[in-house]
Design an enzyme around this catalytic site. Structure first.
Site, PDB file in Angstrom:
ATOM      1  N   GLY A   1      35.910  43.029  37.607  1.00 24.89           N
ATOM      2  CA  GLY A   1      34.589  42.473  37.866  1.00 24.89           C
ATOM      3  C   GLY A   1      34.443  41.892  39.255  1.00 24.89           C
ATOM      4  O   GLY A   1      33.371  41.966  39.868  1.00 24.89           O
TER       5      GLY A   1
ATOM      6  N   GLU B   1      33.538  29.888  39.336  1.00 29.92           N
ATOM      7  CA  GLU B   1      32.724  29.804  38.115  1.00 29.92           C
ATOM      8  C   GLU B   1      32.655  28.371  37.591  1.00 29.92           C
ATOM      9  O   GLU B   1      31.601  27.921  37.114  1.00 29.92           O
ATOM     10  CB  GLU B   1      33.277  30.739  37.039  1.00 29.92           C
ATOM     11  CG  GLU B   1      33.102  32.218  37.342  1.00 29.92           C
ATOM     12  CD  GLU B   1      31.653  32.670  37.309  1.00 29.92           C
ATOM     13  OE1 GLU B   1      30.769  31.865  36.968  1.00 29.92           O
ATOM     14  OE2 GLU B   1      31.398  33.844  37.631  1.00 29.92           O
TER      15      GLU B   1
ATOM     16  N   ASP C   1      45.922  44.446  29.140  1.00 29.61           N
ATOM     17  CA  ASP C   1      44.695  44.868  29.811  1.00 29.61           C
ATOM     18  C   ASP C   1      44.923  45.238  31.273  1.00 29.61           C
ATOM     19  O   ASP C   1      44.353  46.229  31.770  1.00 29.61           O
ATOM     20  CB  ASP C   1      43.602  43.811  29.688  1.00 29.61           C
ATOM     21  CG  ASP C   1      44.016  42.439  30.212  1.00 29.61           C
ATOM     22  OD1 ASP C   1      45.202  42.224  30.460  1.00 29.61           O
ATOM     23  OD2 ASP C   1      43.119  41.582  30.348  1.00 29.61           O
ATOM     24  N   THR C   2      45.769  44.489  31.977  1.00 32.79           N
ATOM     25  CA  THR C   2      45.997  44.812  33.382  1.00 32.79           C
ATOM     26  C   THR C   2      46.755  46.124  33.528  1.00 32.79           C
ATOM     27  O   THR C   2      46.571  46.855  34.501  1.00 32.79           O
ATOM     28  CB  THR C   2      46.755  43.679  34.097  1.00 32.79           C
ATOM     29  OG1 THR C   2      46.103  42.437  33.826  1.00 32.79           O
ATOM     30  CG2 THR C   2      46.795  43.906  35.597  1.00 32.79           C
TER      31      THR C   2
ATOM     32  N   ASN D   1      50.418  36.385  39.870  1.00 30.76           N
ATOM     33  CA  ASN D   1      49.147  35.827  39.408  1.00 30.76           C
ATOM     34  C   ASN D   1      48.611  34.858  40.456  1.00 30.76           C
ATOM     35  O   ASN D   1      49.349  34.017  40.977  1.00 30.76           O
ATOM     36  CB  ASN D   1      49.341  35.083  38.083  1.00 30.76           C
ATOM     37  CG  ASN D   1      49.488  36.029  36.912  1.00 30.76           C
ATOM     38  OD1 ASN D   1      48.690  36.935  36.743  1.00 30.76           O
ATOM     39  ND2 ASN D   1      50.509  35.834  36.119  1.00 30.76           N
TER      40      ASN D   1
ATOM     41  N   THR E   1      38.564  36.338  36.553  1.00 30.23           N
ATOM     42  CA  THR E   1      38.880  34.918  36.393  1.00 30.23           C
ATOM     43  C   THR E   1      40.236  34.622  37.026  1.00 30.23           C
ATOM     44  O   THR E   1      40.412  33.635  37.738  1.00 30.23           O
ATOM     45  CB  THR E   1      38.904  34.537  34.901  1.00 30.23           C
ATOM     46  OG1 THR E   1      37.631  34.856  34.332  1.00 30.23           O
ATOM     47  CG2 THR E   1      39.178  33.060  34.723  1.00 30.23           C
TER      48      THR E   1
END
Length: 377
Positions: free
Chosen positions: A291, A190, A123-124, A182, A145
């Site tokens: 996001g 959250e 996805d990245t 990372n 996240t």
């Protein structure tokens, strides 16, 4: 560890495929013993649609089984988990046409022989393909996240320094490497938010607006400390960290929120500083995608902390990159730079220029002392 890192350039994380396959072998897993083909998740979906088994490059690159120099799976590492190269499909680059829907899938869906394209299965990788950069002099921050901060390079960067700082080399599109680190991202925020019953009726913007009224840099944490990996209570973990480092404990949800945002921006600066040391080019801009790019307070903090212009957007980078790679496969765009020009013209980017540098510089020095990290100039 050094031998594996030198072969793959991939950081050590307990969920890497190398370790999962090794444990399956140790456990005598019957599925692994009887497997004719081993497929990564994106390749499994392609197989179910087309009946063709491939090994998509960007997904394979994160497995800690791929050698970025040969750009293929490393046979020595495969042998260490009892596997052979012929048990994997041919290495397939993003924007490659895999095949068409099988007759069974066509019948089931009512569709015709629709082509199936190998996009950037990680996805990245698809998200970075959608970074609306005008040239190569950029860094990116995929914010959600997790936060992933990196640069795009023609070749992997594998040396003692990258190993010591736990940077990773993941496959990108058109043969590039995503050299990145990372960082724990909005996970901390959250998790805390779920522990605050008094904020359940507040929107993110309302809660964050309250946080901006709090004293800046009063309490700072290292977001990547093991305390914050998966604690029973994230609020208690922050309290513990502050007590251990002789700092005031935040009082109330707004103060906790401010602590998190200040600390994330300072951690971003630390990683950004390292990236500038690794890059063989000057980094002119930091693109924030995903996001988290909607968080304008953190966007501005990141610009202030890193001392670089931030461009925020697109929010749905992975989906946009996926679509554009399919467009490239069909011949509608020539290369990644045409993709990026189209994306830049099609979305609204928000610009954040750095300010309050003196205050952020002082906060960064304090952050490094608190986190017990030597100052890097």
């Amino acid at each position: 560890k050094q031998v594996v890192y030198n072969k793959t350039g991939i950081q050590f994380m307990n969920f890497n495929s190398l370790f999962q396959l090794y444990q399956m072998r140790c456990d005598g897993n019957l599925a692994l013993q009887g497997a004719n083909k081993v497929l990564f998740i994106p390749d499994t979906l392609s197989y179910l649609l087309t009946g063709k088994a491939v090994c998509e490059y960007t997904a394979a690159s994160t497995s800690q089984l791929l050698n970025p120099t040969s750009k293929d799976l490393d046979t020595d590492l495969l042998a260490s988990v009892g596997l052979r190269r012929d048990q994997f499909g041919p290495m397939t680059l993003p924007a490659t046409r895999i095949g068409e829907l099988t007759p069974d899938v066509q019948k089931l869906t009512g569709l015709g022989p629709v082509p199936v394209i190998a996009v950037a299965g990680h996805d990245t990788a698809s998200a970075v393909a959608a970074v609306p950069a005008k040239d190569h002099r950029f860094a990116y921050l995929s914010s959600g996240t997790w936060s992933l901060m990196g640069i795009e390079t023609p070749n992997a960067i594998i040396n003692a320094n990258s190993f010591a700082k736990n940077f990773t080399n993941e496959g990108g599109i058109e043969g590039t490497t995503r050299f990145l680190k990372n960082i724990c991202g909005m996970w901390i925020y959250e998790r805390c938010r779920k522990e605050w019953p008094e904020v359940q009726g507040l929107s993110h913007s309302e809660l964050q607006c309250e946080a901006m009224q709090q004293e800046a840099f009063r309490s700072l944490i290292n977001p990547d400390d093991a305390l914050f990996a998966n604690p029973a209570s994230m609020v208690d973990a922050i309290r513990t960290y502050c007590l251990r480092t002789h700092q005031p404990v935040p009082e109330g949800h707004a103060a906790y929120c401010r602590c998190i945002f200040d600390s994330l921006a300072l951690r971003y600066r630390q990683v950004f500083t390292w990236l500038k040391e690794f890059a063989n080019f000057d980094i002119d801009v930091l693109h924030i995608i995903g996001g988290g790019s909607k968080n304008e307070y953190l966007d501005q903090f990141t610009a202030n902390s890193c001392g670089v212009t931030v461009l925020a957007g697109p929010q749905e980078g992975t989906a946009i990159g996926n679509v554009m790679l399919q467009a490239k496969s069909s011949g509608d765009v020539a290369d990644v730079w045409e993709m990026r020009r189209i994306i830049a013209q099609s979305i609204e980017l928000k610009r954040f220029d750095p300010h309050d540098r003196e205050a952020w510089d002082a906060a960064y020095e304090r952050y490094l002392r608190i986190t017990n990290t030597p100052m890097t100039h």
